[in-house]
Design a protein around this motif. Structure first.
Motif, PDB file in Angstrom:
ATOM      1  N   VAL A   1      -6.523  -2.552  -5.574  1.00  0.00           N
ATOM      2  CA  VAL A   1      -6.791  -3.273  -4.343  1.00  0.00           C
ATOM      3  C   VAL A   1      -5.793  -4.427  -4.198  1.00  0.00           C
ATOM      4  CG1 VAL A   1      -8.510  -4.788  -5.420  1.00  0.00           C
ATOM      5  CG2 VAL A   1      -8.627  -4.360  -2.987  1.00  0.00           C
TER       6      VAL A   1
ATOM      7  N   GLN B   1      -5.491  -7.976  -1.920  1.00  0.00           N
ATOM      8  CA  GLN B   1      -6.327  -8.830  -1.080  1.00  0.00           C
ATOM      9  C   GLN B   1      -5.594 -10.118  -0.745  1.00  0.00           C
ATOM     10  OE1 GLN B   1     -10.064  -9.757  -2.913  1.00  0.00           O
ATOM     11  NE2 GLN B   1     -10.921 -10.562  -1.038  1.00  0.00           N
TER      12      GLN B   1
ATOM     13  N   MET C   1      -5.929 -13.681  -0.166  1.00  0.00           N
ATOM     14  CA  MET C   1      -6.957 -14.647  -0.552  1.00  0.00           C
ATOM     15  C   MET C   1      -6.990 -15.853   0.383  1.00  0.00           C
ATOM     16  SD  MET C   1      -8.277 -13.114  -3.076  1.00  0.00           S
ATOM     17  CE  MET C   1      -9.289 -14.301  -3.884  1.00  0.00           C
TER      18      MET C   1
ATOM     19  N   VAL D   1      -1.729 -13.847  -2.339  1.00  0.00           N
ATOM     20  CA  VAL D   1      -2.113 -12.444  -2.447  1.00  0.00           C
ATOM     21  C   VAL D   1      -2.497 -12.138  -3.890  1.00  0.00           C
ATOM     22  CG1 VAL D   1      -1.314 -10.058  -2.189  1.00  0.00           C
ATOM     23  CG2 VAL D   1      -0.538 -11.809  -0.589  1.00  0.00           C
ATOM     24  N   ARG D   2      -3.611 -11.408  -4.053  1.00  0.00           N
ATOM     25  CA  ARG D   2      -4.035 -10.935  -5.380  1.00  0.00           C
ATOM     26  C   ARG D   2      -4.052  -9.422  -5.340  1.00  0.00           C
ATOM     27  NH1 ARG D   2      -9.985 -11.659  -7.287  1.00  0.00           N
ATOM     28  NH2 ARG D   2     -10.128  -9.780  -6.051  1.00  0.00           N
TER      29      ARG D   2
ATOM     30  N   GLN E   1       0.815  -1.209   0.000  1.00  0.00           N
ATOM     31  CA  GLN E   1       0.000   0.000   0.000  1.00  0.00           C
ATOM     32  C   GLN E   1       0.853   1.267   0.000  1.00  0.00           C
ATOM     33  OE1 GLN E   1      -2.626   0.555   3.392  1.00  0.00           O
ATOM     34  NE2 GLN E   1      -4.230   1.288   2.013  1.00  0.00           N
TER      35      GLN E   1
ATOM     36  N   ARG F   1      -6.495   0.207  -1.880  1.00  0.00           N
ATOM     37  CA  ARG F   1      -6.972  -0.378  -0.624  1.00  0.00           C
ATOM     38  C   ARG F   1      -6.327  -1.732  -0.379  1.00  0.00           C
ATOM     39  NH1 ARG F   1     -11.103   2.194  -3.091  1.00  0.00           N
ATOM     40  NH2 ARG F   1     -12.395   3.583  -1.856  1.00  0.00           N
ATOM     41  N   VAL F   2      -6.238  -2.102   0.898  1.00  0.00           N
ATOM     42  CA  VAL F   2      -5.790  -3.419   1.300  1.00  0.00           C
ATOM     43  C   VAL F   2      -6.946  -4.114   2.014  1.00  0.00           C
ATOM     44  CG1 VAL F   2      -4.235  -4.700   2.831  1.00  0.00           C
ATOM     45  CG2 VAL F   2      -3.374  -2.776   1.514  1.00  0.00           C
ATOM     46  N   VAL F   3      -7.268  -5.337   1.553  1.00  0.00           N
ATOM     47  CA  VAL F   3      -8.330  -6.126   2.158  1.00  0.00           C
ATOM     48  C   VAL F   3      -7.699  -7.388   2.713  1.00  0.00           C
ATOM     49  CG1 VAL F   3     -10.493  -7.332   1.763  1.00  0.00           C
ATOM     50  CG2 VAL F   3      -9.988  -5.244   0.495  1.00  0.00           C
ATOM     51  N   GLU F   4      -7.847  -7.595   4.031  1.00  0.00           N
ATOM     52  CA  GLU F   4      -7.270  -8.790   4.646  1.00  0.00           C
ATOM     53  C   GLU F   4      -8.348  -9.644   5.251  1.00  0.00           C
ATOM     54  OE1 GLU F   4      -3.136  -8.479   6.330  1.00  0.00           O
ATOM     55  OE2 GLU F   4      -3.881  -6.445   6.637  1.00  0.00           O
TER      56      GLU F   4
ATOM     57  N   TYR G   1     -12.083   2.355  -8.754  1.00  0.00           N
ATOM     58  CA  TYR G   1     -11.355   2.339  -7.488  1.00  0.00           C
ATOM     59  C   TYR G   1     -11.274   3.732  -6.865  1.00  0.00           C
ATOM     60  CZ  TYR G   1     -10.119  -2.337  -8.947  1.00  0.00           C
ATOM     61  OH  TYR G   1     -10.191  -3.639  -9.359  1.00  0.00           O
TER      62      TYR G   1
END
Length: 92
Positions: free
Chosen positions: A34, A36, A38, A43-44, A23, A89-92, A84
């Motif tokens: 983004v 994410q 997975m 990580v994607r 990020q 963004r980071v989604v965990e 976007y």
């Protein structure tokens, strides 16, 4: 010229890697998308932006991921399917 990439990799990531390495570099280069997590270590990442900035992000990401015992690294072109809104963004 505008460019979007889908990046997937698996690696043993240290705590905070997504925010500190991914990020931080995306925001510094002013690209959107983004990242994410997975599965446990898959990580994607979807990145979109100016071609030079996306290429620079890819170079930085490869260096960061290579330092944390990377298992697989794939990069492929991606057609932007959502807005976007200029943010990464980071989604965990």
């Amino acid at each position: 010229m505008y460019k979007c990439l889908k990046i997937t990799f698996s690696a043993d990531l240290p705590e905070g890697f997504m925010q500190k390495a991914i990020q931080k570099n995306a925001r510094k280069l002013d690209i959107e998308g983004v990242a994410q997590l997975m599965m446990s270590n898959l990580v994607r990442i979807i990145v979109c932006g100016a071609m030079d900035q996306v290429d620079a992000f890819l170079d930085l990401l490869y260096k960061e991921v290579n330092a944390v015992n990377m298992n697989e690294f794939q990069v492929e072109p991606f057609l932007k399917d959502r807005d976007y809104r200029g943010v990464f963004r980071v989604v965990e």
